[in-house]
Design an enzyme around this catalytic site. Structure first.
Site, mmCIF file in Angstrom:
data_model
loop_
_atom_site.group_PDB
_atom_site.id
_atom_site.type_symbol
_atom_site.label_atom_id
_atom_site.label_comp_id
_atom_site.label_asym_id
_atom_site.label_seq_id
_atom_site.Cartn_x
_atom_site.Cartn_y
_atom_site.Cartn_z
ATOM 1 C CB SER A 117 17.665 16.072 -23.286
ATOM 2 O OG SER A 117 16.970 15.463 -22.229
ATOM 3 N NE ARG A 118 16.257 9.551 -27.878
ATOM 4 C CZ ARG A 118 17.347 9.481 -28.624
ATOM 5 N NH1 ARG A 118 17.454 10.194 -29.712
ATOM 6 N NH2 ARG A 118 18.331 8.675 -28.277
#
Lengths: 504, 80
Positions: free
Chosen positions: A366-367
């Protein structure tokens, strides 16, 4: 106000409108159908037709101009039951396709054009929005900073999702992709999030089943379904996600938070490919047209977290993509991975070995979600990814039956316990404090003496004990969103208390 | 289709046709007329010129009024 007087003023208003209405002759731009078939019509004439314009046919069915050529227009038809024949007249409307929006949609099941499918009567819209709309600009946005809790410990701890984020759920068929999305919707109960589930090219029976799940869990109070099933013509399947996003945008620009699930975009790409090939656009890789990247990027760019000056609303998008044989490097999966802010990768092998949700921790990221994670969760989950990675690496090694030193054995044991506590039954989302306490118990090695097979039962009992005897701990975490030293020591003593009552 | 103009009327009326032809004489110069009778347009006339359609029919105006009312009434509903 009585009914009659309301009727009276309403009638008077209508008469006023009719009196004031100026009838003027109208000049239309028209065309004639040359050939029709496969939900596509080629029309001659229509010299002033614009790209994407809504066109009306003689039998009052509708179409969208998708191909403008020198002396004809390629039109996709939106009705499957049309009476169009060669020579039928077509009138250009000068408008683009719009859908009904508003609060009345909540709890309903509608098709890609916003027409009700649930037999609950007409939807009283509060307005219309164009299906294709420009994404919010840079200046209107703010970084993702508030969590959107999925209720799945593994996701909230390792790949956290923030409001306004786009997180891809990817995996083979039958690996629990839809379940993750549905659990996330179920977990939004009472959290002021409007949820939209968009079914694209799915079996009508599975959509019906899903709606039943929503009904059972009372999720329809804040959820609605936009449905284009496999029996709908390709143009409707193509339109469904855009129409649903238009409905979501209405809420977002009102300052509300929206969660939208696109299930799934690989079928959407297939529907668009069908349309494009029938429109005789040249095929590219895997026979998809050249603009298939733009197809998805312009859709997912419309998900955003608006800045407080713009109302602070958000659209969180959870697109789903189905892979073939775990091949995430195929055309559509790579495209969407590069557009989204991260992906949750599900594996059939994990699923069948009983690890559900079957998330591959190594390939899931999850950036932007980390910034939205609550401090309490951040504290207990910081080591989790590393510990699971070590466990995975060593467990492959350990398969050779080599003699293991105690340190390695400890990492293996701990990893096995972590894997156990991260398993979660479907449609049972957990609140954040319970997740935090669970991870706290595991991180502090309180599960070390428990055999792996009994870990889940033991944990259930322990959580139940804390909830009964020390409910203030959960409340404290819920209210402060953090885990201070005081709460931590309370937790330690509560767990010790439980261990004394229970012999292992 | 290219050179002919189509005139649609609800009933056949020599006098009206002559008036309409005079009204449209400039654009119709050197082109032939095709007359169609269609009672369903209720009154007035429709001229079809290549891909232009000039709708002076009663049916078309009623349709316009219907759409306008639909739009207006749904706006009324939205205000409440």
């Amino acid at each position: 106000m009585t009914v009659t007087s309301a009727n009276f003023s309403f009638n008077r208003e209508i008469y006023k409108l009719i009196d004031n209405y100026r009838l003027a002759p109208k000049v239309y731009n028209i065309g004639f159908v040359e050939d029709v078939g496969d939900s596509i019509a080629n029309v001659s004439g229509l010299s002033t037709c614009k790209y994407g314009e809504l066109l009306e046919f003689e039998d009052s069915s509708a179409g969208i101009a998708m191909n403008l050529e020198r002396d004809r227009v390629g039109v996709v038809l939106l009705n499957s039951d049309h009476q169009i024949v060669s020579g039928s007249k077509v009138i250009s409307t000068g408008q683009v396709l719009q859908v009904k929006v508003g609060d009345a949609l909540i709890g309903r099941v509608v098709d890609a054009l916003g027409q009700p499918l649930d037999g609950k009567g007409r939807i009283k819209e509060s307005g219309y929005r164009p299906v294709e709309f420009e994404a919010p600009e840079i200046i209107e946005r703010t970084p993702v900073n508030r969590p959107l809790e999925t209720g799945l410990t593994m996701i909230d701890a390792i790949v956290p999702i923030g409001r306004g984020q786009r997180e891809l759920i990817i995996g083979d068929r039958q690996t629990g992709k839809t379940t993750i999305a549905v659990d996330t919707i179920l977990n939004q109960k009472g959290k002021d999030v409007i949820c939209i589930y968009v079914a694209i090219g799915q079996k009508t029976s599975s959509v019906a089943q899903l709606i039943q799940v929503f009904e059972q869990h009372k999720a329809l109070d804040y959820t609605f379904v936009v449905c284009s099933t496999a029996s709908d013509p390709a143009p409707l399947q193509y339109l469904a996600p855009y129409a649903a996003t238009a409905m979501a945008e209405e809420f977002m620009y009102q300052g509300k938070d929206v969660l939208i699930v696109y299930d799934d975009l690989s079928k959407h790409a297939v529907a668009y490919r069908e349309m494009s090939l029938l429109l005789r656009r040249p095929p590219g890789r895997e026979a998809y047209p050249g603009d298939v990247f733009y197809l998805h990027s312009r859709l997912l760019e419309r998900a955003a977290q608006l800045s407080p000056e713009n109302g602070g609303g958000s659209i969180t998008a959870l697109p789903i993509v189905e892979t073939m044989e775990g091949d995430i490097s195929a055309y559509i999966p790579t495209n969407i991975i590069s557009i989204t802010d991260g992906q949750i990768y599900l594996e059939a092998e994990l699923f069948h070995s009983g690890i559900r949700p079957a998330i591959n921790v190594g390939l899931s990221v999850s950036r932007v979600g980390g910034a939205a994670q609550t401090p309490a969760m951040k504290k207990v989950s910081s080591q989790l990814r590393l510990e699971l990675a070590q466990y995975r690496e060593l467990s492959v090694f350990a398969q050779f039956g080599a003699d293991l030193d105690t340190a390695t054995q400890a990492i293996l044991d701990h990893g096995a316990k972590l894997t156990e506590i991260l398993k979660q039954d479907k449609h049972k989302p957990l609140p954040m404090p319970v997740q935090v306490v669970t991870l706290f118990i595991a991180a502090n090695k309180y599960l070390a003496p428990v055999p792996p097979a009994e870990v889940r039962d033991y944990l259930q009992e322990l959580l139940h004990f804390i909830e009964m005897q020390h409910p203030e701990i959960f409340k404290q975490i819920e209210n402060t969103k953090g885990l201070d030293e005081e709460t931590e020591s309370m937790l330690h003593s509560a767990i010790e208390e439980f261990r004394q009552t229970k012999e292992i | 289709m290219d050179k002919t103009l189509t005139l649609t009327l609800s009933v056949f009326d020599e006098e009206n046709i002559r008036k309409i032809k005079r009204f449209y004489a400039k654009a119709a110069k050197g082109r032939s007329w095709q007359i169609k009778i269609d009672p369903s347009i209720l009154g007035g006339f429709i001229i079809t010129d290549r891909d232009q359609l000039l709708d002076y029919s009663a049916k078309g105006q009623l349709e316009q009024l219907r759409l306008a009312l639909l739009q207006e009434t749904s706006m009324v509903g939205a205000k409440k």
